[in-house]
Scaffold this motif. Structure first.
Motif, PDB file in Angstrom:
ATOM      1  N   GLY A  51       0.861  -1.193  -0.060  1.00 41.12           N
ATOM      2  CA  GLY A  51      -0.124  -0.059  -0.104  1.00 41.12           C
ATOM      3  C   GLY A  51       0.752   1.186  -0.021  1.00 41.12           C
ATOM      4  N   GLY A  52       1.779   1.407   0.939  1.00 39.09           N
ATOM      5  CA  GLY A  52       2.621   2.343   1.041  1.00 39.09           C
ATOM      6  C   GLY A  52       2.813   3.018   2.323  1.00 39.09           C
ATOM      7  N   HIS A  74      -1.796  -2.401  -4.949  1.00 38.13           N
ATOM      8  CA  HIS A  74      -2.831  -2.273  -3.986  1.00 38.13           C
ATOM      9  C   HIS A  74      -3.982  -1.426  -4.746  1.00 38.13           C
ATOM     10  CE1 HIS A  74      -5.365  -2.022  -0.586  1.00 38.13           C
ATOM     11  NE2 HIS A  74      -5.117  -0.832  -0.259  1.00 38.13           N
ATOM     12  N   THR A  75      -3.646  -0.009  -5.137  1.00 41.16           N
ATOM     13  CA  THR A  75      -4.736   0.845  -5.659  1.00 41.16           C
ATOM     14  C   THR A  75      -4.484   0.725  -7.203  1.00 41.16           C
ATOM     15  OG1 THR A  75      -4.382   2.413  -3.894  1.00 41.16           O
ATOM     16  CG2 THR A  75      -5.338   3.234  -5.566  1.00 41.16           C
ATOM     17  N   PRO A  84      -7.367  12.479  -1.444  1.00 38.67           N
ATOM     18  CA  PRO A  84      -6.349  13.576  -1.348  1.00 38.67           C
ATOM     19  C   PRO A  84      -4.867  13.037  -1.261  1.00 38.67           C
ATOM     20  CG  PRO A  84      -7.408  13.682   0.622  1.00 38.67           C
ATOM     21  CD  PRO A  84      -8.003  12.664  -0.266  1.00 38.67           C
ATOM     22  N   LYS A  85      -4.252  13.061  -2.329  1.00 35.93           N
ATOM     23  CA  LYS A  85      -2.894  12.508  -2.284  1.00 35.93           C
ATOM     24  C   LYS A  85      -1.930  13.263  -1.381  1.00 35.93           C
ATOM     25  CE  LYS A  85      -1.152  11.571  -6.465  1.00 35.93           C
ATOM     26  NZ  LYS A  85      -0.594  11.860  -7.747  1.00 35.93           N
ATOM     27  N   ALA A  86      -0.959  12.433  -1.094  1.00 32.35           N
ATOM     28  CA  ALA A  86       0.157  12.806  -0.174  1.00 32.35           C
ATOM     29  C   ALA A  86       1.016  13.943  -0.980  1.00 32.35           C
ATOM     30  CB  ALA A  86       1.109  11.783   0.269  1.00 32.35           C
ATOM     31  N   VAL A  98       0.277  -0.065   6.477  1.00 31.13           N
ATOM     32  CA  VAL A  98       1.175  -0.254   5.271  1.00 31.13           C
ATOM     33  C   VAL A  98       0.161  -1.196   4.186  1.00 31.13           C
ATOM     34  CG1 VAL A  98       3.269  -1.506   4.383  1.00 31.13           C
ATOM     35  CG2 VAL A  98       3.257  -0.230   6.597  1.00 31.13           C
ATOM     36  N   LEU A  99      -0.435  -1.995   4.579  1.00 35.73           N
ATOM     37  CA  LEU A  99      -1.244  -3.131   3.723  1.00 35.73           C
ATOM     38  C   LEU A  99      -2.517  -2.395   3.111  1.00 35.73           C
ATOM     39  CD1 LEU A  99      -1.708  -6.098   6.150  1.00 35.73           C
ATOM     40  CD2 LEU A  99       0.298  -5.682   4.285  1.00 35.73           C
ATOM     41  N   PHE A 100      -2.827  -1.161   3.615  1.00 32.90           N
ATOM     42  CA  PHE A 100      -4.143  -0.307   2.989  1.00 32.90           C
ATOM     43  C   PHE A 100      -4.080   0.846   2.547  1.00 32.90           C
ATOM     44  CE2 PHE A 100      -5.624  -4.132   5.692  1.00 32.90           C
ATOM     45  CZ  PHE A 100      -6.836  -4.404   4.752  1.00 32.90           C
ATOM     46  N   TYR A 101      -2.966   1.490   2.852  1.00 34.62           N
ATOM     47  CA  TYR A 101      -2.680   2.967   2.577  1.00 34.62           C
ATOM     48  C   TYR A 101      -2.868   3.121   1.042  1.00 34.62           C
ATOM     49  CZ  TYR A 101      -0.672   7.724   2.567  1.00 34.62           C
ATOM     50  OH  TYR A 101      -0.433   9.238   2.068  1.00 34.62           O
ATOM     51  N   ARG A 102      -3.675   4.288   0.431  1.00 37.00           N
ATOM     52  CA  ARG A 102      -3.747   4.649  -0.803  1.00 37.00           C
ATOM     53  C   ARG A 102      -3.491   6.170  -1.225  1.00 37.00           C
ATOM     54  NH1 ARG A 102      -7.031   0.466  -3.144  1.00 37.00           N
ATOM     55  NH2 ARG A 102      -8.372  -0.800  -1.885  1.00 37.00           N
TER      56      ARG A 102
END
Length: 384
Positions: free
Chosen positions: A257-258, A335-336, A312-314, A302-306
């Motif tokens: 995920g990130g 993931h995404t 809204p993107k980082a 870490v498994l789910f972050y999008r």
């Protein structure tokens, strides 16, 4: 009247307690209803059909045996074949060719290596979710394996960046092939890295919300829940629980995920992230359900972050913080879904979960030193 209502209510509560404390009720047609090992059995069990599934290899008291589920005539209750296992298992894929291959079993499973030097080539795929034929077609076309499903990638590196299980109908064959290639790559001086994603989490947890319906038929036939089929008592269950959630190969940081701002604020290292995975996935037969503020399981985990893909993107500054923290040049995620494998943040983030993956066309990522390519089953290379 009030006493009658109270007594009726108490009897109803007692019925629920007794019902849900029992194993699931099995009807004559094989349907299961109720709760077993914490899993809710649904009416979907009744409509699930199957050709074949397996082998599920169990290790009880040092003795191995496999379970294969076969029902070529789509019978209501398939046949379960139990076979003693010693050094290897035969795998027959549930596809048109009924592809076959053998897998040598290991006696020990160690934690995965987390920080590896960069080889000449790194071939990255993710999110194929049990679609065995797609993975094989892609790997053969690009010289990672040959027609006999043997490793031909030499000293190079194959990365499975999460979500190789769940929705598809050949989860077992896909994992057994990865298991086999892992050993073969090592003998050639190469490497296979398998990074856990959220669907691997569902598998080990026993969450059946995304499984193909055939697996309901497997559970019905074997009287085993999904968490039992993937427990620490199974070879693949033990093996999966040694896998990391983040690794670094050369200058490339891989995770499903990130890393969110919330997680990077916890000052994680590759080893602390791996310790978190080991703690969560190795306790009994299930994953801890501590969702809030979890490094793994929260929306920011870490498994789910999008946030590296969806709005809204980082901020770019966050990506730079992550890269500096891990002394990396790129973050590689799955993931995404994106329309096609692509880069973002000026090439600092590589995205490998492609909507274009289908039965006739599948995409992968190739990293060769400072060059990054999108590559596919047609062996077309496009620079990113």
């Amino acid at each position: 009247m009030k006493k009658i209502i109270l007594v009726s209510f108490l009897l109803f509560v007692l019925f629920l307690v007794v019902f849900f404390s029992l194993n699931a009720i099995r009807f004559s047609n094989g349907v299961l209803l109720g709760v077993k090992k914490g899993e809710l059995y649904l009416f979907e069990y009744d409509i699930a059909t199957i050709n074949r599934d397996g082998p599920y290899v169990f290790n009880k008291g040092g003795k191995r045996y496999s379970l294969n589920v076969i029902a070529d005539d789509h019978s209501v209750i398939p046949e379960v074949i139990r076979t003693p296992v010693e050094k290897y298992v035969n795998v027959v894929v549930d596809n048109a060719k009924q592809t076959e291959f053998s897998v040598s079993l290991r006696d020990q499973y160690s934690r995965a290596e987390l920080n590896l030097p960069s080889p000449k080539k790194i071939f990255v795929i993710s999110d194929l979710e049990g679609r065995f034929d797609q993975m094989v077609q892609l790997l053969i076309a690009n010289g990672v394996i040959d027609q006999s499903l043997s490793w031909t990638f030499g000293t190079n590196h194959l990365v499975l960046n999460g979500d190789m299980v769940d929705r598809g109908t050949n989860v077992l064959p896909m994992l057994w092939l990865i298991y086999k290639l892992e050993s073969e790559a090592k003998l050639s001086g190469g490497f296979v890295s398998y990074i856990l994603g959220n669907h691997e989490r569902y598998l080990m947890l026993g969450a059946t919300k995304s499984v193909a319906k055939k697996y309901f038929a497997t559970m019905r036939a074997t009287s085993l829940s999904q968490s039992e089929l993937w427990s620490n008592s199974t070879e693949l269950g033990r093996w999966l629980r040694t896998k990391p959630i983040a690794i670094k190969i050369g200058d490339n940081l891989f995770m499903h995920g990130g890393l969110s701002p919330e997680v990077i604020a916890m000052n994680p290292t590759l080893h602390s992230l791996d310790a978190e995975a080991e703690k969560n996935f190795l306790q009994g037969n299930s994953v801890q359900l501590q969702i809030d503020n979890s490094i793994l399981h929260a929306d920011t985990g870490v498994l789910f972050y999008r946030g590296l893909v969806r709005e809204p993107k980082a901020e770019v500054s966050h990506v730079d913080t992550v890269l500096k923290h891990f002394s990396a040049k790129r973050i590689v995620i799955g993931h995404t879904l994106v329309d096609t494998i692509s880069s973002d943040y000026g090439g600092k983030v590589l995205r490998t979960s492609s909507r274009r993956n289908n039965d006739s066309y599948t995409e992968a990522l190739m990293i060769e030193g400072n060059k990054v390519w999108k590559i596919n089953t047609l062996v077309q290379k496009t620079a990113l």
